[in-house]
Enzyme design. Structure first.
Site, PDB file in Angstrom:
ATOM      1  N   GLU A  33      37.598  47.141  33.997  1.00 27.22           N
ATOM      2  CA  GLU A  33      38.305  45.747  34.078  1.00 27.22           C
ATOM      3  C   GLU A  33      39.893  45.675  34.200  1.00 27.22           C
ATOM      4  O   GLU A  33      40.327  44.765  34.831  1.00 27.22           O
ATOM      5  CB  GLU A  33      37.774  45.213  32.513  1.00 27.22           C
ATOM      6  CG  GLU A  33      36.320  44.764  32.370  1.00 27.22           C
ATOM      7  CD  GLU A  33      35.940  44.064  33.600  1.00 27.22           C
ATOM      8  OE1 GLU A  33      36.648  43.137  33.948  1.00 27.22           O
ATOM      9  OE2 GLU A  33      34.617  44.104  33.647  1.00 27.22           O
ATOM     10  N   TYR A 116      39.925  37.540  28.752  1.00 26.55           N
ATOM     11  CA  TYR A 116      38.954  37.782  29.554  1.00 26.55           C
ATOM     12  C   TYR A 116      38.414  39.436  29.290  1.00 26.55           C
ATOM     13  O   TYR A 116      37.087  39.552  29.712  1.00 26.55           O
ATOM     14  CB  TYR A 116      39.346  37.785  31.113  1.00 26.55           C
ATOM     15  CG  TYR A 116      38.544  38.344  32.178  1.00 26.55           C
ATOM     16  CD1 TYR A 116      37.426  37.859  32.621  1.00 26.55           C
ATOM     17  CD2 TYR A 116      38.955  39.581  32.853  1.00 26.55           C
ATOM     18  CE1 TYR A 116      36.345  38.342  33.405  1.00 26.55           C
ATOM     19  CE2 TYR A 116      38.098  40.419  33.764  1.00 26.55           C
ATOM     20  CZ  TYR A 116      37.016  39.782  33.798  1.00 26.55           C
ATOM     21  OH  TYR A 116      35.984  40.342  34.820  1.00 26.55           O
ATOM     22  N   ASP A 134      36.718  33.972  34.512  1.00 29.96           N
ATOM     23  CA  ASP A 134      37.836  34.490  35.400  1.00 29.96           C
ATOM     24  C   ASP A 134      37.707  33.488  36.545  1.00 29.96           C
ATOM     25  O   ASP A 134      36.915  32.457  36.374  1.00 29.96           O
ATOM     26  CB  ASP A 134      37.608  35.985  35.733  1.00 29.96           C
ATOM     27  CG  ASP A 134      36.265  36.091  36.665  1.00 29.96           C
ATOM     28  OD1 ASP A 134      35.577  35.108  36.917  1.00 29.96           O
ATOM     29  OD2 ASP A 134      35.967  37.132  37.315  1.00 29.96           O
TER      30      ASP A 134
END
Length: 345
Positions: A33, A116, A134
């Site tokens: 991520e 996020y 996102d």
């Protein structure tokens, strides 16, 4: 059939085979991520594989030195991500005995982990019912439901997160989060999506109202700043060169570069020659100086365009702290300098 059921069915039929989807290990999910922030999957995947090969556990990453991490990161850009990644690995290894926090709120306390990323780790590793928001999610939801909220506004994330949470099947939030992000990445793309083959083409509000190309609404970006970098590429009698570390805050912090003259505009040979003679290499005689390329290399960052020139300077004798080409290539550089070195050394 509900939005989430149609979406998940599409995902199971169309999802890409990505390495971080084969695990619920929070270290690997966190790593992926962080890497995929501001980065396309195709670009980020080789870096993920390199990192997991070099640092298979959070303890391995924590034990590395920063230059190792920056060297492996070279070319991904936004280097503050790599520095935060390293610091967070050290914190998790040293302070948390290698165990990542197991919920959204505690994950937010990690350096470099925003809403996020915390939501992604919490849902993918621990199946916590928290939505990811996102660019892909903004786009899918704004089009499907005709939401005209400016996604750059302060309230947008909260509004879209609430909508995603309402749609999310609480028994399987990870699958829903993966599905909506993948749908935005592969089908509901920013420009010219193929709406004819879309599974939502009979229910998408933007398509019915012919507003697909108008959504999501996003206010204009900040003005781009132009900067002019002149790099002095030294070669002495032993063909050694010199580099320096960028220690100031800002772009490329803690990466290496050649000695730099930053100017207000593109300057000619005479001006650069005068600057070099005035400010550099007092201990050596300059035997030759020439511009390596006739045109500037333009390197585009998010809010800056760098106009870069390389000036080759041959010095008589040996320079202090000179390094050879093999040593030069072991240091972490911004990708534009790395590419120059690979081509011209």
């Amino acid at each position: 059939m509900s939005f989430s059921k149609v979406l998940i069915r599409w995902y199971l039929e169309n999802k890409r085979d990505l390495p971080w989807r084969k695990t619920d290990n929070p270290y690997l999910i966190w790593l992926s991520e962080i890497m995929l922030q501001q980065t396309r999957v195709a670009q980020g995947t080789p870096y993920f594989l390199s990192f997991t090969n070099a640092f298979p556990t959070v303890f391995d990453l924590a034990a590395a030195n920063e230059e190792q991490v920056l060297k492996l990161w070279q070319g991904l850009g936004y280097y503050s991500r790599a520095r935060n990644l390293h610091k967070t690995a050290q914190f998790v290894a040293d302070e948390l005995s290698g165990k990542f926090p197991d919920n959204y709120n505690d994950l937010l306390n990690l350096k470099g982990v925003g809403e996020y990323t915390a939501a992604a780790i919490a849902s993918f590793s621990y199946n916590e019912a928290v939505p990811v928001v996102d660019g892909n999610v903004f786009r899918v939801l704004s089009r499907y439901f005709d939401v005209e909220t400016d996604i750059a506004s302060a309230t947008a994330k909260k509004e879209f997160a609430a909508l995603a949470f309402e749609l999310m099947p609480k028994e399987n939030p990870a699958l829903f989060n993966q599905a909506i992000m993948e749908f935005g990445a592969l089908q509901c793309v920013p420009k010219s999506p193929n709406c004819e083959i879309c599974v939502f083409n009979t229910s998408c509000a933007a398509l019915q109202k012919k507003k697909v190309d108008q959504l999501p609404v996003k206010s204009k970006k900040l003005k781009v700043r132009n900067r002019y970098f002149n790099y002095i590429v030294v070669s002495d009698d032993e063909e050694k060169t010199i580099i320096q570390k960028r220690t100031a805050k800002g772009i490329w912090h803690n990466l290496y570069e050649f000695p730099l003259i930053e100017t207000e505009k593109i300057e000619d040979f005479t001006f650069i020659a005068q600057q070099i003679k005035a400010d550099f290499f007092k201990e050596n005689t300059i035997e030759s100086l020439f511009e390596m390329y006739p045109e500037s290399i333009i390197h585009k960052l998010s809010h800056q365009h760098l106009h870069i020139k390389f000036w080759k300077v041959h010095l008589k004798g040996n320079v202090a702290k000179g390094i050879d080409a093999a040593t030069l290539k072991t240091f972490p550089f911004p990708i534009v300098i790395h590419n120059f070195i690979e081509k011209d050394f």
